[in-house]
Design an enzyme around this catalytic site. Structure first.
Site, PDB file in Angstrom:
ATOM      1  CB  ALA A  31      -0.920  -0.013   1.212  1.00  0.00           C
ATOM      2  CB  VAL A  41     -19.428  -0.932  15.595  1.00  0.00           C
ATOM      3  CG1 VAL A  41     -20.846  -0.935  16.124  1.00  0.00           C
ATOM      4  CG2 VAL A  41     -18.841   0.462  15.654  1.00  0.00           C
ATOM      5  CD  GLU A 122     -12.751  -8.051  -5.834  1.00  0.00           C
ATOM      6  OE1 GLU A 122     -12.206  -7.301  -6.635  1.00  0.00           O
ATOM      7  OE2 GLU A 122     -13.520  -8.976  -6.177  1.00  0.00           O
ATOM      8  CB  ILE A 129     -13.106 -14.984  -6.579  1.00  0.00           C
ATOM      9  CG1 ILE A 129     -13.352 -16.386  -6.021  1.00  0.00           C
ATOM     10  CG2 ILE A 129     -12.599 -15.050  -8.007  1.00  0.00           C
ATOM     11  CD1 ILE A 129     -14.396 -17.185  -6.806  1.00  0.00           C
ATOM     12  N   GLY A 180     -21.034 -23.076   8.119  1.00  0.00           N
ATOM     13  CA  GLY A 180     -20.938 -21.635   8.338  1.00  0.00           C
ATOM     14  C   GLY A 180     -21.009 -20.807   7.072  1.00  0.00           C
ATOM     15  CD  GLU A 183     -26.127 -15.051   3.105  1.00  0.00           C
ATOM     16  OE1 GLU A 183     -26.359 -13.972   3.658  1.00  0.00           O
ATOM     17  OE2 GLU A 183     -24.998 -15.366   2.699  1.00  0.00           O
ATOM     18  CG  ASP A 194     -25.855 -15.198  -1.387  1.00  0.00           C
ATOM     19  OD1 ASP A 194     -25.494 -14.282  -0.634  1.00  0.00           O
ATOM     20  OD2 ASP A 194     -25.061 -15.915  -2.018  1.00  0.00           O
ATOM     21  CE  LYS A 198     -22.677 -13.834  -2.892  1.00  0.00           C
ATOM     22  NZ  LYS A 198     -22.600 -15.219  -2.427  1.00  0.00           N
TER      23      LYS A 198
HETATM   24  N1  HSE Z   1     -24.239 -17.661   1.817  1.00  0.00           N
HETATM   25  C1  HSE Z   1     -23.218 -17.338   0.883  1.00  0.00           C
HETATM   26  C2  HSE Z   1     -22.795 -18.611   0.170  1.00  0.00           C
HETATM   27  C3  HSE Z   1     -22.047 -16.698   1.583  1.00  0.00           C
HETATM   28  O1  HSE Z   1     -23.255 -19.700   0.544  1.00  0.00           O
HETATM   29  O2  HSE Z   1     -22.036 -18.534  -0.766  1.00  0.00           O
HETATM   30  C4  HSE Z   1     -21.273 -15.774   0.723  1.00  0.00           C
HETATM   31  O3  HSE Z   1     -22.008 -14.690   0.243  1.00  0.00           O
END
Ligand code: HSE
Length: 420
Positions: A31, A41, A122, A129, A180, A183, A194, A198
């Site tokens: 940088a 927060v 990004e 990616i 994990g 969502e 989702d 994107k």
């Molecule tokens: N819930 C999303 C996925 C996480 O399964 O790809 C990333 O946006």
């Protein structure tokens, strides 16, 4: 020195703080300045976040702090982060966000508010990616012909397990949640929403299209069964939830749905939670980007890439260019999509049934490409599975309605699009 404030110190936020500290040497070298996570927060101050930065439960402690240069927004949600990002920009602070829902609804307003102040994102699409960077910078010489991507790791994990191991939908959704990746409300994943967020972000950079999720075709993976998987295997397809943006004449198709794609294509080989995006430019040809679409460190890696770009002064218009750059391009109605289709229907197993089905399809100009019939045990019925040649979505929808009215057809008709 550049000070960072983080709104939302969860898994990704903690990774941002920790990577900035642990990789400080290489980040400073790249940088040209020292970058420090100053504060963050959280909603619940009593929970240990595994970070050594100062924490508050009041977002304004970051957004209004004159010492903070860059606000990183990792809260999730739409309206609350919108207000905070807006306030941070009005306070003259650069913003980095990973929030795809925020951008799916407010990206053009935010671009307007940001003006010359950097607002980067990004991490919002395909996690670690660098696909936003590829579209905004690496491919800037190109008109974009198409974008096709596996943009939801949860769905890809589930489909991989259903296809490779014959796993059942409910059990595998639970597993995906335990990983994990899912969502908070997994219908956002399995329903395709989702991925649509994107796709809309990428389509803005590629085409300058200001569409909202409500404006495009979004379907999920909820109706896929092991029967569909068996057909796909037999005829050499994989099933993937794809986000597709495709330029067709002066129109752009934007759609998210489960798709049968040839098993030998590169994107068909992307398994598990991994994401991949294929972008075709008119000059470069086909390019492909592969990697982790979620996860603390992977997403933080993309957040920090934005921070480094901002510190370097390496910006440009937020959405690649201002709205409407590609003259005359408009969003195509989903009725006008032209593709191939796969249909699954239960029929009477008796003579003349096939002729009735094919002649009904023929009335809409639809012809069959590949077909499989499987008898249903202990019943005088069969499952009819087939793909069609190209036809218009509106014709297919009408044909499905007509098929449903036939006496020889039982129950719901399942449909999936096929892209070759
Ligand atoms: N819930 C999303 C996925 C996480 O399964 O790809 C990333 O946006």
């Amino acid at each position: 020195m550049v000070n960072i404030g983080i709104l939302g110190v969860g898994t990704v936020g903690a990774s941002v703080a920790n990577i900035l500290a642990e990789n400080a040497d290489i980040i400073e070298a790249r940088a040209g300045k020292k970058i420090v996570a100053k504060s963050g927060v959280v909603q619940n101050l009593s929970k240990d976040r595994g970070v050594s930065i100062q924490l508050s439960d009041n977002p304004l402690d970051v957004v209004d702090d004159p010492e903070i240069d860059i606000v990183v927004e990792l809260m999730g949600g739409v309206e609350k982060p919108y207000e905070l990002v807006k306030r941070a920009l009005e306070n003259g602070k650069a913003v980095v966000t990973a929030n795809k829902a925020l951008l799916a609804y407010h990206r053009y307003e935010l671009q307007e508010i940001a003006g010359d102040i950097p607002l980067m994102y990004e991490a919002s699409t395909a996690g670690g990616i660098p696909v936003i960077g590829a579209l905004r910078s690496g491919l800037s010489a190109n008109h974009i012909e198409s974008i096709q991507g596996i943009m939801n790791g949860t769905c890809n994990y589930m489909l991989t397990k259903m296809i490779n191991e014959g796993a059942q939908y409910d059990q595998i959704l639970k597993e995906a949640q335990e990983l994990g990746y899912a969502e908070a409300d997994p219908t956002f994943d399995v329903g395709g929403f989702d991925a649509s967020h994107k796709l809309l972000i990428l389509a803005s950079i590629a085409y300058g299209l200001d569409a909202k999720p409500e404006d495009i075709l979004i379907e999920g993976i909820e109706n896929i069964t092991q029967t569909d998987v068996a057909f796909a295997k037999e005829f050499g397809y994989e099933i993937k939830l794809l986000g597709i943006a495709k330029k067709v004449g002066n129109g752009v198709e934007l759609r998210v749905h489960a798709t049968m794609i040839p098993s030998e294509s590169m994107i068909a080989k992307v398994d598990g939670v991994m994401n991949a995006v294929t972008i075709v430019g008119d000059r470069v040809g086909e390019t492909m980007y592969y990697g982790p679409g979620a996860g603390g460190d992977a997403t933080a890696s993309a957040v920090i890439a934005d921070i480094v770009d901002i510190v370097r002064g390496n910006q440009g218009p937020m959405l690649g260019y201002k709205k409407g750059l590609e003259k005359g391009l408009k969003l195509l109605s989903s009725d006008d999509i032209v593709t191939q289709y796969y249909l699954r229907l239960d029929v009477n197993d008796q003579s003349g049934v096939l002729a009735t089905i094919t002649s009904t399809l023929g009335n809409f100009g639809i012809s069959i490409e590949e077909m499989l019939q499987k008898p249903i045990e202990n019943e005088e019925k069969a499952k009819l599975l087939f793909t069609t040649h190209h036809c218009k979505e509106s014709k297919m929808q009408e044909a499905i309605k007509e098929l449903g009215k036939l006496d020889v057809v039982y129950g719901d008709i399942a449909m999936m699009r096929v892209e070759k």
